[in-house]
Design a protein around this motif. Structure first.
Motif, PDB file in Angstrom:
ATOM      1  N   PHE A 185     -50.867  14.730   8.123  1.00  0.00           N
ATOM      2  CA  PHE A 185     -49.929  15.803   7.820  1.00  0.00           C
ATOM      3  C   PHE A 185     -48.701  15.756   8.730  1.00  0.00           C
ATOM      4  O   PHE A 185     -47.727  16.465   8.494  1.00  0.00           O
ATOM      5  N   ALA A 186     -48.750  14.926   9.786  1.00  0.00           N
ATOM      6  CA  ALA A 186     -47.640  14.866  10.734  1.00  0.00           C
ATOM      7  C   ALA A 186     -46.338  14.458  10.057  1.00  0.00           C
ATOM      8  O   ALA A 186     -45.246  14.812  10.498  1.00  0.00           O
ATOM      9  N   LEU A 187     -46.436  13.711   8.967  1.00  0.00           N
ATOM     10  CA  LEU A 187     -45.252  13.286   8.215  1.00  0.00           C
ATOM     11  C   LEU A 187     -44.424  14.487   7.772  1.00  0.00           C
ATOM     12  O   LEU A 187     -43.196  14.412   7.670  1.00  0.00           O
ATOM     13  N   TYR A 188     -45.101  15.611   7.526  1.00  0.00           N
ATOM     14  CA  TYR A 188     -44.428  16.804   7.015  1.00  0.00           C
ATOM     15  C   TYR A 188     -44.094  17.801   8.137  1.00  0.00           C
ATOM     16  O   TYR A 188     -43.478  18.823   7.887  1.00  0.00           O
ATOM     17  N   PHE A 189     -44.543  17.476   9.358  1.00  0.00           N
ATOM     18  CA  PHE A 189     -44.350  18.399  10.475  1.00  0.00           C
ATOM     19  C   PHE A 189     -43.023  18.071  11.150  1.00  0.00           C
ATOM     20  O   PHE A 189     -42.946  17.370  12.144  1.00  0.00           O
ATOM     21  N   ILE A 190     -41.938  18.608  10.585  1.00  0.00           N
ATOM     22  CA  ILE A 190     -40.592  18.239  11.024  1.00  0.00           C
ATOM     23  C   ILE A 190     -39.911  19.368  11.793  1.00  0.00           C
ATOM     24  O   ILE A 190     -39.321  19.157  12.848  1.00  0.00           O
ATOM     25  N   ASP A 191     -40.015  20.582  11.298  1.00  0.00           N
ATOM     26  CA  ASP A 191     -39.260  21.696  11.879  1.00  0.00           C
ATOM     27  C   ASP A 191     -40.124  22.613  12.747  1.00  0.00           C
ATOM     28  O   ASP A 191     -39.801  23.773  12.958  1.00  0.00           O
ATOM     29  N   GLY A 192     -41.249  22.083  13.269  1.00  0.00           N
ATOM     30  CA  GLY A 192     -42.084  22.880  14.159  1.00  0.00           C
ATOM     31  C   GLY A 192     -43.151  23.690  13.475  1.00  0.00           C
ATOM     32  O   GLY A 192     -43.875  24.443  14.125  1.00  0.00           O
ATOM     33  N   SER A 193     -43.267  23.550  12.155  1.00  0.00           N
ATOM     34  CA  SER A 193     -44.306  24.268  11.431  1.00  0.00           C
ATOM     35  C   SER A 193     -44.575  23.587  10.099  1.00  0.00           C
ATOM     36  O   SER A 193     -43.790  22.767   9.634  1.00  0.00           O
ATOM     37  N   LEU A 194     -45.722  23.935   9.515  1.00  0.00           N
ATOM     38  CA  LEU A 194     -46.081  23.459   8.183  1.00  0.00           C
ATOM     39  C   LEU A 194     -46.130  24.666   7.258  1.00  0.00           C
ATOM     40  O   LEU A 194     -46.943  25.578   7.461  1.00  0.00           O
ATOM     41  N   SER A 195     -45.269  24.686   6.268  1.00  0.00           N
ATOM     42  CA  SER A 195     -45.269  25.781   5.299  1.00  0.00           C
ATOM     43  C   SER A 195     -46.364  25.547   4.258  1.00  0.00           C
ATOM     44  O   SER A 195     -46.976  24.476   4.196  1.00  0.00           O
ATOM     45  N   ARG A 196     -46.573  26.552   3.424  1.00  0.00           N
ATOM     46  CA  ARG A 196     -47.553  26.437   2.339  1.00  0.00           C
ATOM     47  C   ARG A 196     -47.218  25.249   1.430  1.00  0.00           C
ATOM     48  O   ARG A 196     -48.100  24.483   1.048  1.00  0.00           O
ATOM     49  N   GLU A 197     -45.955  25.078   1.093  1.00  0.00           N
ATOM     50  CA  GLU A 197     -45.557  23.983   0.204  1.00  0.00           C
ATOM     51  C   GLU A 197     -45.698  22.627   0.882  1.00  0.00           C
ATOM     52  O   GLU A 197     -46.004  21.629   0.231  1.00  0.00           O
ATOM     53  N   GLU A 198     -45.471  22.574   2.190  1.00  0.00           N
ATOM     54  CA  GLU A 198     -45.656  21.309   2.915  1.00  0.00           C
ATOM     55  C   GLU A 198     -47.124  20.945   3.009  1.00  0.00           C
ATOM     56  O   GLU A 198     -47.498  19.772   2.890  1.00  0.00           O
ATOM     57  N   VAL A 199     -47.985  21.944   3.207  1.00  0.00           N
ATOM     58  CA  VAL A 199     -49.432  21.685   3.186  1.00  0.00           C
ATOM     59  C   VAL A 199     -49.851  21.194   1.804  1.00  0.00           C
ATOM     60  O   VAL A 199     -50.626  20.243   1.664  1.00  0.00           O
ATOM     61  N   ARG A 200     -49.314  21.825   0.758  1.00  0.00           N
ATOM     62  CA  ARG A 200     -49.614  21.399  -0.609  1.00  0.00           C
ATOM     63  C   ARG A 200     -49.202  19.939  -0.828  1.00  0.00           C
ATOM     64  O   ARG A 200     -49.960  19.143  -1.403  1.00  0.00           O
ATOM     65  N   ALA A 201     -48.008  19.576  -0.366  1.00  0.00           N
ATOM     66  CA  ALA A 201     -47.504  18.211  -0.551  1.00  0.00           C
ATOM     67  C   ALA A 201     -48.363  17.197   0.201  1.00  0.00           C
ATOM     68  O   ALA A 201     -48.644  16.096  -0.303  1.00  0.00           O
ATOM     69  N   ALA A 202     -48.804  17.563   1.419  1.00  0.00           N
ATOM     70  CA  ALA A 202     -49.638  16.653   2.203  1.00  0.00           C
ATOM     71  C   ALA A 202     -50.998  16.434   1.545  1.00  0.00           C
ATOM     72  O   ALA A 202     -51.512  15.309   1.482  1.00  0.00           O
TER      73      ALA A 202
END
Length: 268
Positions: A205-222
């Motif tokens: 999931f680190a690929l999506y951890f860009i702005d200091g947090s993982l949003s619901r949509e970023e978790v979904r994408a991962a």
């Protein structure tokens, strides 16, 4: 892959012989299997239940995974139907009786294959989680059989699927007390198993951890990436966030993400 034996490596060693057990769902209607135990262990963990049982009928693939890994597609082949899991309270004695009944009786009006070695096919044969299986193998008994415990199981077993009489009796008792869970009070087995396995893949999931947090949509994408581009269910996404979102913010912040990675490192 989604599951590897290294996640539960201690349980893939036979306690009597020391032999390494294969990851297999073969003969799930005849005997306890390691795939059945893995599914139950994952569901038990995700629902914080004391024990989990699943009957052999919905475990369909009948495969041995020689590399000790299972992909998401293979998981769907094993559990192709939306197995609805609920958590119920029962005594240890009631659970014991249900398991014994499922492994010694055949449904009325159903034919059953008998193998050359004498094993008999039973659709209701209850698979258990690894911990319960190991306790049974080592003849570990509990002093208080009347102790009330939480058990995760498919809700259709209570309603008579596979005719496991002790579970059907429990259903009638709960119905008389108006204590049955609502029809919507369940989680799909596949979602629970995926959620369990994803927790050990948070480094992806680190690929999506860009702005200091993982949003619901970023978790979904991962999760979607891990599932081979298949869209995850809302329940799976919400469950993943809920499991890691300590401050109930609706997302995963930097400190929570660090704690996740630290836990994975400790377990590896």
């Amino acid at each position: 892959f989604f599951f590897t034996k290294t996640m539960l490596s201690d349980y893939f060693t036979d306690t009597t012989t020391g032999a390494i057990l294969p990851l297999s769902s073969e003969y799930s209607r005849y005997e306890q299997t390691t795939v059945g135990a893995f599914f139950c262990s994952a569901i038990k963990s995700e629902l914080n239940a004391d024990v989990c049982v699943i009957n052999g009928a919905p475990i369909k693939a009948s495969m041995t995974y020689k590399e000790g890994t299972m992909s998401y597609d293979q998981l769907k082949s094993e559990l192709p139907f939306p197995l609805k899991i609920i958590v119920m309270e029962m005594t240890r004695q009631q659970l014991k009786e249900a398991i014994e009944f499922s492994r010694t009786n055949i449904e009325k009006g159903k034919t059953a294959t008998t193998l050359d070695d004498g094993r008999v096919e039973r659709r209701g044969y209850l698979q258990t989680d690894f911990e319960y299986w190991r306790q049974t193998d080592t003849s570990c008994s509990h002093d208080n059989e009347d102790e009330v415990i939480t058990v995760a199981l498919p809700r259709n077993l209570l309603k008579g699927f596979c005719e496991i009489q002790p579970l059907m009796s429990l259903y009638e008792d709960l119905k008389a007390k108006n204590a049955l869970p609502s029809e919507d009070d369940y989680i799909r087995a596949v979602d629970l198993i995926v959620r369990y396995c994803c927790k050990d893949r948070w480094s992806n999931f680190a690929l999506y951890f860009i702005d200091g947090s993982l949003s619901r949509e970023e978790v979904r994408a991962a999760i979607k990436l891990l599932m081979g581009d298949e869209e995850p269910s809302d329940a799976l996404v919400e469950g993943m966030i809920e499991a890691m979102d300590d401050d109930s913010s609706g997302g995963i912040d930097e400190e929570e993400f660090k704690q996740i990675l630290a836990r994975i490192k400790r377990q590896s």
